[in-house]
Scaffold this motif. Structure first.
Motif, mmCIF file in Angstrom:
data_model
loop_
_atom_site.group_PDB
_atom_site.id
_atom_site.type_symbol
_atom_site.label_atom_id
_atom_site.label_comp_id
_atom_site.label_asym_id
_atom_site.label_seq_id
_atom_site.Cartn_x
_atom_site.Cartn_y
_atom_site.Cartn_z
ATOM 1 N N ASP A 195 1.240 -1.012 0.152
ATOM 2 C CA ASP A 195 -0.024 0.019 -0.054
ATOM 3 C C ASP A 195 1.015 1.537 0.334
ATOM 4 N N PRO A 196 0.834 2.028 -0.954
ATOM 5 C CA PRO A 196 1.699 3.584 -0.974
ATOM 6 C C PRO A 196 1.567 4.152 0.183
ATOM 7 N N LYS A 197 0.605 4.500 0.696
ATOM 8 C CA LYS A 197 0.094 5.110 2.271
ATOM 9 C C LYS A 197 0.642 4.630 3.276
ATOM 10 N N ARG A 198 0.998 3.439 2.951
ATOM 11 C CA ARG A 198 1.475 2.602 4.163
ATOM 12 C C ARG A 198 2.970 2.287 4.260
ATOM 13 N N HIS A 199 3.870 2.583 5.540
ATOM 14 C CA HIS A 199 4.883 2.410 5.440
ATOM 15 C C HIS A 199 5.781 2.254 6.834
ATOM 16 N N SER A 200 6.982 2.056 6.831
ATOM 17 C CA SER A 200 7.711 1.878 8.228
ATOM 18 C C SER A 200 8.788 2.492 8.247
ATOM 19 N N HIS A 201 9.268 3.432 9.963
ATOM 20 C CA HIS A 201 10.179 4.201 10.342
ATOM 21 C C HIS A 201 10.470 4.510 11.196
ATOM 22 N N PRO A 202 11.277 4.777 11.719
ATOM 23 C CA PRO A 202 11.806 5.112 12.833
ATOM 24 C C PRO A 202 10.344 6.169 13.476
ATOM 25 N N TYR A 203 9.384 5.806 14.316
ATOM 26 C CA TYR A 203 8.095 6.400 14.883
ATOM 27 C C TYR A 203 8.366 7.185 15.872
ATOM 28 N N VAL A 204 7.914 8.544 15.906
ATOM 29 C CA VAL A 204 8.076 9.200 17.010
ATOM 30 C C VAL A 204 6.800 10.302 16.797
ATOM 31 N N ILE A 205 6.374 10.433 17.653
ATOM 32 C CA ILE A 205 5.553 11.111 18.092
ATOM 33 C C ILE A 205 5.158 12.559 17.313
ATOM 34 N N ASP A 211 3.655 15.837 14.309
ATOM 35 C CA ASP A 211 2.372 16.653 13.395
ATOM 36 C C ASP A 211 2.204 15.443 12.710
ATOM 37 N N LEU A 212 2.701 14.388 11.851
ATOM 38 C CA LEU A 212 2.039 13.560 11.358
ATOM 39 C C LEU A 212 1.728 12.295 11.507
ATOM 40 N N HIS A 213 2.181 11.667 13.302
ATOM 41 C CA HIS A 213 2.617 10.762 14.263
ATOM 42 C C HIS A 213 1.471 11.346 15.555
ATOM 43 N N LYS A 214 0.505 10.964 15.856
ATOM 44 C CA LYS A 214 -0.224 11.774 17.053
ATOM 45 C C LYS A 214 -0.021 10.794 18.441
ATOM 46 N N THR A 215 -0.490 9.250 17.653
ATOM 47 C CA THR A 215 -0.871 8.265 19.072
ATOM 48 C C THR A 215 0.704 7.414 18.185
ATOM 49 N N TYR A 216 0.866 6.976 19.965
ATOM 50 C CA TYR A 216 1.994 5.726 20.067
ATOM 51 C C TYR A 216 1.291 4.329 20.499
ATOM 52 N N PRO A 217 0.907 3.506 20.098
ATOM 53 C CA PRO A 217 0.941 2.930 18.795
ATOM 54 C C PRO A 217 0.147 3.363 17.881
ATOM 55 N N PRO A 218 0.516 3.163 16.362
ATOM 56 C CA PRO A 218 -0.395 3.592 15.664
ATOM 57 C C PRO A 218 -1.836 3.104 15.950
ATOM 58 N N ALA A 219 -2.467 3.983 15.443
ATOM 59 C CA ALA A 219 -4.251 3.616 16.112
ATOM 60 C C ALA A 219 -4.240 2.188 14.720
ATOM 61 N N ASP A 220 -3.639 1.468 13.852
ATOM 62 C CA ASP A 220 -3.833 1.384 12.397
ATOM 63 C C ASP A 220 -2.783 -0.100 12.927
ATOM 64 N N GLN A 221 -1.816 0.137 13.274
ATOM 65 C CA GLN A 221 -0.717 -0.822 13.393
ATOM 66 C C GLN A 221 -1.881 -2.386 14.141
#
Length: 448
Positions: A426-436, A438-448
């Motif tokens: 899916d071009p709108k899914r990816h993986s990278h070092p994840y931090v909170i 403006d684009l990543h507002k919850t930890y872990p991601p809501a769709d994980q």
């Protein structure tokens, strides 16, 4: 560990840190003597108020200072605050009223509340390699431990040659030297990606901190460190002098045991962190300190307390204390973008000193009201709650990179075009070092 000093920028920054904290140690000794000259038998009240002013300024001003600092080049900010601290130190020898001490201490500690988190956040930008940064954290811990042993000795030697007031000139010289060393290197100054208001910048670090599980775990472990160290810092003199009837030299030796344990942990941690997870080592350190102080309470309740068990307990407490706190910079670095790190380091600075603001008076009150054993048990109960909170909030499986999606973004959004750990169908899914952010507002991601 010393190989990291080959980096010129870090070498100058580390030298600035060492010189400044030795100067601060001299000021601590001199302040006690000045307080006694002005207040006599009430000097302890003056010093306790000064300590409270220090903690309150740390807790309240660090996030505001981080928000303001983000708008200025970091080197200019650090040099300015060093100069301000030097000016305060130069003014302290001339105080004639107690209220003047309070005002100057507030200004100095407010400057430190702005300086320390920005300084700490600069080091991971200078040392991007994880192993180098771990060694830098251990060196920093060693510097603080050595200062706690060296500054009183140096002050005692200087007092044979000069008056107590003159020690403040040594403090000022330390801050000026620190400013010159910082000014001699080029420092990275990551800037926020968007212009935001002061309130947003002030609360940014706390919001990132409290939304990140590993940092909530760090907060729990910081409660442990604050509880353990408060027992040592506040109550050692009462235990050794009043309960055991021993000399001032034994007070110094007992405190040195805590420092020696902390130094041993700082020396051994770089190798251990290369083999073990931060979480397991930090929790193990917390448990070592808790078991040591619980063991001392059990021993003292069954037999007359002696100095050797106290020294052993303080040594193990120091080892556990350093094992908890030294890796904390790694967690902060891992949990924020470079431009957000000063805010996150300021959040840790604020929250950790908030913990000490609770445990310092708790240690003093419980010791004066109930004695050593109940004080140990009260503080250890708080520490145990901290460990339990850390284990619940910080999952054992804590990967740095997380797969997640951005259905709200257009397929050609720059964030989706950035390099990632692995391709997704899916071009709108990816993986990278994840931090909170403006684009990543919850930890872990809501769709994980």
């Amino acid at each position: 560990m010393l190989a990291v000093l080959r980096n010129r920028t870090f070498r100058h920054m580390f030298a600035a840190q060492v010189i400044a904290i030795i100067g601060t140690g001299l000021a601590t000794v001199a302040l006690g003597l000045i307080a006694y000259d002005l207040a006599g038998a009430d000097a302890s009240i003056v010093l306790s108020i000064a300590l409270t002013i220090k903690m309150v300024s740390y807790v309240t001003l660090a996030p505001i200072a981080a928000a303001v600092a983000s708008q200025y080049p970091r080197r200019n900010w650090l040099v300015t605050l060093d100069i301000l601290r030097a000016l305060v130190a130069l003014a302290l020898p001339f105080v004639s009223e107690i209220w003047q001490i309070y005002v100057l201490i507030f200004v100095m500690q407010a400057s430190s509340a702005g300086f320390t988190p920005a300084f700490q956040a600069t080091i991971p930008d200078v040392l991007s390699d994880e192993e180098d940064y771990t060694n830098a954290l251990s060196l920093s811990r060693l510097a603080y431990d050595i200062e706690s042993l060296l500054s009183p000795t140096l002050a005692a030697l200087l007092l044979t040659l000069v008056t107590a007031n003159s020690l403040f000139f040594g403090t000022a010289a330390g801050f000026i030297a620190s400013a010159l060393l910082v000014a001699s290197v080029v420092l990275p100054s990551p800037r926020p990606s968007a212009t935001t208001g002061l309130y947003h910048r002030t609360t940014l670090g706390i919001r990132i901190y409290l939304k990140t599980p590993r940092l909530r775990g760090l907060l729990g472990l910081t409660v442990v460190a604050a509880s353990v160290s408060a027992m040592v810092i506040i109550n050692t003199v009462v235990i050794i002098r009043a309960d055991l009837g021993l000399s001032e030299h034994m007070v110094a030796l007992t405190l040195a045991a805590f420092g020696a344990g902390s130094m041993l942990a700082a020396v051994t941690l770089p190798r251990l962190l290369a083999q073990r997870q931060d979480r397991s080592l930090m929790i193990a350190g917390a448990l070592i300190a808790i078991l040591a102080q619980t063991g001392l309470a059990a021993y003292a309740s069954l037999a007359n307390a002696t100095v050797l068990p106290v020294i052993l307990c303080w040594f193990l407490s120091g080892f556990g204390y350093s094992t908890v706190l030294t890796p904390s910079g790694r967690l902060l670095k891992r949990s924020a973008r470079a431009e957000d790190r000063p805010a996150v380091f300021a959040a840790q600075f604020t929250l950790s000193h908030g913990c000490w603001l609770i445990t310092y008076p708790l240690a003093g009150w419980s010791m004066s009201s109930f004695g050593m054993v109940p004080s140990l048990l009260v503080l250890n109960a708080l520490a145990i709650l901290g460990v339990l909170y850390a284990r619940i909030q910080w999952p054992a499986h804590d990967p740095e990179s997380l797969p997640h999606g951005h259905p709200e973004l257009a397929a050609d959004h720059p964030h989706l075009q950035a390099p990632t750990d692995h391709a997704q169908s899916d071009p709108k899914r990816h993986s990278h070092p994840y931090v909170i952010d403006d684009l990543h507002k919850t930890y872990p991601p809501a769709d994980q």
